[in-house]
Design an enzyme around this catalytic site. Structure first.
Site, short mmCIF file in Angstrom:
data_model
loop_
_atom_site.label_atom_id
_atom_site.label_comp_id
_atom_site.label_asym_id
_atom_site.label_seq_id
_atom_site.Cartn_x
_atom_site.Cartn_y
_atom_site.Cartn_z
N LYS A 269 -23.52 -11.67 -15.20
CA LYS A 269 -24.24 -10.45 -14.84
C LYS A 269 -24.60 -9.65 -16.10
O LYS A 269 -23.83 -9.66 -17.06
CB LYS A 269 -23.35 -9.55 -13.97
CG LYS A 269 -23.19 -9.98 -12.54
CD LYS A 269 -22.31 -8.99 -11.79
CE LYS A 269 -22.01 -9.47 -10.39
NZ LYS A 269 -23.19 -9.53 -9.51
N ASP A 339 -23.24 -16.66 -9.57
CA ASP A 339 -23.04 -15.27 -9.15
C ASP A 339 -23.15 -15.11 -7.63
O ASP A 339 -22.82 -14.06 -7.09
CB ASP A 339 -24.05 -14.36 -9.87
CG ASP A 339 -23.63 -12.90 -9.83
OD1 ASP A 339 -22.47 -12.63 -9.45
OD2 ASP A 339 -24.47 -12.04 -10.15
N GLU A 341 -21.15 -16.16 -5.49
CA GLU A 341 -19.84 -16.78 -5.35
C GLU A 341 -19.14 -16.35 -4.06
O GLU A 341 -18.32 -17.09 -3.52
CB GLU A 341 -18.96 -16.43 -6.56
CG GLU A 341 -18.20 -15.09 -6.49
CD GLU A 341 -19.11 -13.86 -6.43
OE1 GLU A 341 -20.30 -13.99 -6.77
OE2 GLU A 341 -18.64 -12.79 -6.02
N ARG A 343 -20.15 -16.04 -1.01
CA ARG A 343 -20.41 -16.93 0.14
C ARG A 343 -19.66 -18.25 0.01
O ARG A 343 -19.33 -18.88 1.01
CB ARG A 343 -21.93 -17.14 0.28
CG ARG A 343 -22.57 -17.84 -0.87
CD ARG A 343 -24.09 -17.66 -0.88
NE ARG A 343 -24.49 -16.31 -1.29
CZ ARG A 343 -25.75 -15.89 -1.35
NH1 ARG A 343 -26.74 -16.69 -1.00
NH2 ARG A 343 -26.02 -14.65 -1.73
N1 BES Z 1 -20.62 -9.06 -5.61
C1 BES Z 1 -22.01 -9.26 -5.70
C2 BES Z 1 -22.82 -8.33 -4.79
C3 BES Z 1 -22.71 -6.86 -5.04
C4 BES Z 1 -23.72 -6.20 -5.72
C5 BES Z 1 -21.67 -6.11 -4.52
C6 BES Z 1 -23.65 -4.83 -5.91
C7 BES Z 1 -21.60 -4.75 -4.72
C8 BES Z 1 -22.60 -4.10 -5.41
C9 BES Z 1 -22.35 -10.71 -5.33
O1 BES Z 1 -21.38 -11.65 -5.64
C10 BES Z 1 -23.57 -11.08 -6.10
O2 BES Z 1 -23.49 -11.14 -7.29
N2 BES Z 1 -24.65 -11.34 -5.40
C11 BES Z 1 -25.86 -11.72 -6.03
C12 BES Z 1 -26.44 -12.86 -5.23
C13 BES Z 1 -27.61 -13.52 -5.88
C14 BES Z 1 -27.17 -14.27 -7.14
C15 BES Z 1 -28.24 -14.48 -4.90
C16 BES Z 1 -26.78 -10.52 -6.02
O3 BES Z 1 -26.78 -9.77 -5.05
O4 BES Z 1 -27.46 -10.32 -7.02
ZN ZN Z 2 -19.48 -11.00 -5.76
MN MN Z 3 -21.58 -12.36 -7.63
#
Ligand code: BES
Ligand code: ZN
Ligand code: MN
Length: 490
Positions: A269, A339, A341, A343
């Protein structure tokens, strides 16, 4: 801080400050307001005019030992009671008072329910008094010792007391969840979540816990979950809590995402997005908070709490984009973005959950940033395969003042998570609708006849700015109150 319901006349209470409410549009010539006028030495109307106090929700008019609070429109009070109560706490915080009497405000007398009113006021006061002081001494010490909720004529103090006690049990659970989320990831490893589960199990003879280590998780063929865990130095823990009352009407499994830190893994990230990622175990915190509340409320429902806890870290051992894993239900997943992860951990956790033969499976997860884009920071999304289940969750959420809106499991988007060389890919091939495709991904791990709902709490799990008068910054404990309320309707 003790909260106690008491029968009596609010204006004759011997406390540091008495707090009464006035509705917006209330008749200022009624007996009670005339008494207030006398009580303020005739200054009520003058001051109200000067301060433009009209009884709007949250407005305040202070006469040192008497605080007059605007309750808003009478018909609207049930929706604003927690907010108003939170503002009262905020006001009191700056004052040198140790004892307070608050009127047991009510909606019109037809709808008035002393238990619900007592519960709502107490919930808000207790939530508002929360401080996370493990790493920093609090600036203001809470000197409030006694709060009395005064039930006037015709209002039942015993019922109000029941509501207060209910609130205390619930908020204990919410506090467990908030502390877990607020604790930095360095001190909140999967093993710490497991220890917390073990502590909670000791709270009740009805609660048992099983914790599995990496080897045991391997034996269960939870390779999607393990794919996330393989990059981290800290050990994963699969946690299974069971609450079993003597006679259970239904069986429920609640699955919580427990990524104790989400760096993104090799699909790392950007720094800014990583700042709050200690909150990525908020789903599991809600499950643990729920069990703390179950230990005290003892409903007649069997509840399984399942957490596939791990960190998501980049390293030489980490899973690579393009790698393919086989989940516990034998489906293969091409991991194109490490990222996505949550799911992966949930996929195997959901398969495990269904082995408990539950009537309902509900999962809570800080799953997608897309959900925050769609619904903002206060609203969670619910998606499920059984509309009665989704509706009953939303109804419970509304009663708790937690926001939950339905999003569709739109079947045609399933093609967006098809892979050329595996059964599924873990990210959508489209930039859009990321919350829906994440929900559809999870659905691939749900049996045909299993009633299931997924709640994406990425927005409300962690408040970057205060979310309500009674909910300050940081972990909110979102879901605990709704889940318990929902379980009690089954
Ligand atoms: N934990 C994050 C989602 C998240 C974002 C939670 C902001 C709380 C606040 C999740 O694991 C994630 O990184 N999701 C990605 C998915 C994408 C790579 C398809 C996302 O939302 O960017
Ligand atoms: Zn996450
Ligand atoms: Mn993530």
């Amino acid at each position: 801080m003790n909260i106690t319901a008491k029968k009596g006349d609010i204006l004759t209470q011997d406390v540091d400050i008495r707090i009464v409410g006035i509705y917006e549009g209330e008749n200022w010539e009624n007996d009670f307001i005339l008494r207030l006028g006398e009580e303020t030495g005739g200054k009520l109307k003058v001051n109200a005019k000067k301060k433009e106090f009209e009884g709007k929700a949250g407005q305040m008019l202070n006469f040192s030992d008497l605080l007059i609070v605007g309750l808003g429109k009478q018909t609207n009070l049930s929706a604003s009671l927690r907010e108003v109560s939170g503002s009262i706490y905020g006001f009191l915080q700056g004052l040198p008072v140790t004892s307070v009497a608050i009127e047991l405000f009510g909606e019109d007398d037809v709808k008035f329910d002393a238990k619900i009113t007592g519960q709502k006021i107490a919930e808000a006061l207790l939530l508002a008094s929360y401080q996370f002081d493990t790493y920093k001494k609090p600036k203001q010490k809470n000197i409030l010792e006694e709060i009395y909720l005064i039930a006037e004529d015709g209002r039942d103090a015993n019922k109000a007391q029941k509501g207060i006690e209910k609130a205390e049990m619930l908020i204990d659970g919410v506090t467990v969840a908030r502390d877990l989320v607020n604790t930095p990831a360095q001190d909140m490893k999967p093993t710490r979540l497991a220890q917390t589960a073990e502590k909670i199990a000791k709270m009740s003879p009805n609660i048992k816990v099983r914790v599995y280590n990496r080897e045991q998780i391997e034996k269960k063929k939870m390779n999607a979950y393990l794919a996330v865990a393989q990059g981290a130095d800290s050990e994963p823990r699969l946690i299974h809590l069971t609450y079993k009352p003597e006679k259970a009407k239904k069986i429920v499994a609640v699955v919580g995402k427990g990524v104790t830190f989400d760096s993104g893994g090799l699909s790392i990230k950007p720094a800014q997005y990583m700042e709050t990622m200690k909150c990525d175990m908020a789903g599991s915190a809600a499950v643990l908070g729920l069990f703390a509340a179950l230990a005290r409320t003892n409903p007649n429902i069997e509840v399984h709490g399942i957490i596939a806890a791990t960190e998501n870290m980049p390293s030489g051992k980490a899973i690579r984009p393009g790698d393919i894993v086989r989940a516990a239900n034998d489906k293969t997943i091409e991991i194109l973005n490490t990222d996505a992860e949550g799911r992966l951990t949930l996929a195997d956790a959901l398969v495990y959950a269904q082995k408990q033969k539950p009537d309902y499976v509900v999962d809570l997860a800080t799953l997608t940033g897309a959900c925050v884009v769609a619904l903002g920071e206060e609203i969670s999304a619910v998606m499920g395969n059984d509309s009665d289940l989704s509706k009953s969750l939303m109804a419970a959420a509304e009663k708790s003042d937690e926001q939950m809106w339905e999003m569709p499991l739109y079947g045609k988007y399933a093609k967006l998570i098809e892979s050329d060389i595996a059964d599924l890919r873990n990210i959508s091939s489209s930039r859009y609708g990321g919350t829906l495709t994440a929900g559809l991904f999870l659905k691939e791990f749900i049996n045909e006849d299993q009633k299931w709902a997924h709640i994406d709490i990425a927005g409300p799990a962690f408040a970057e700015k205060p979310m309500a008068s009674y909910l300050g910054k940081g972990g909110t404990g979102f879901g605990v109150r709704t889940l318990l309320g929902w379980i009690e309707t089954l």
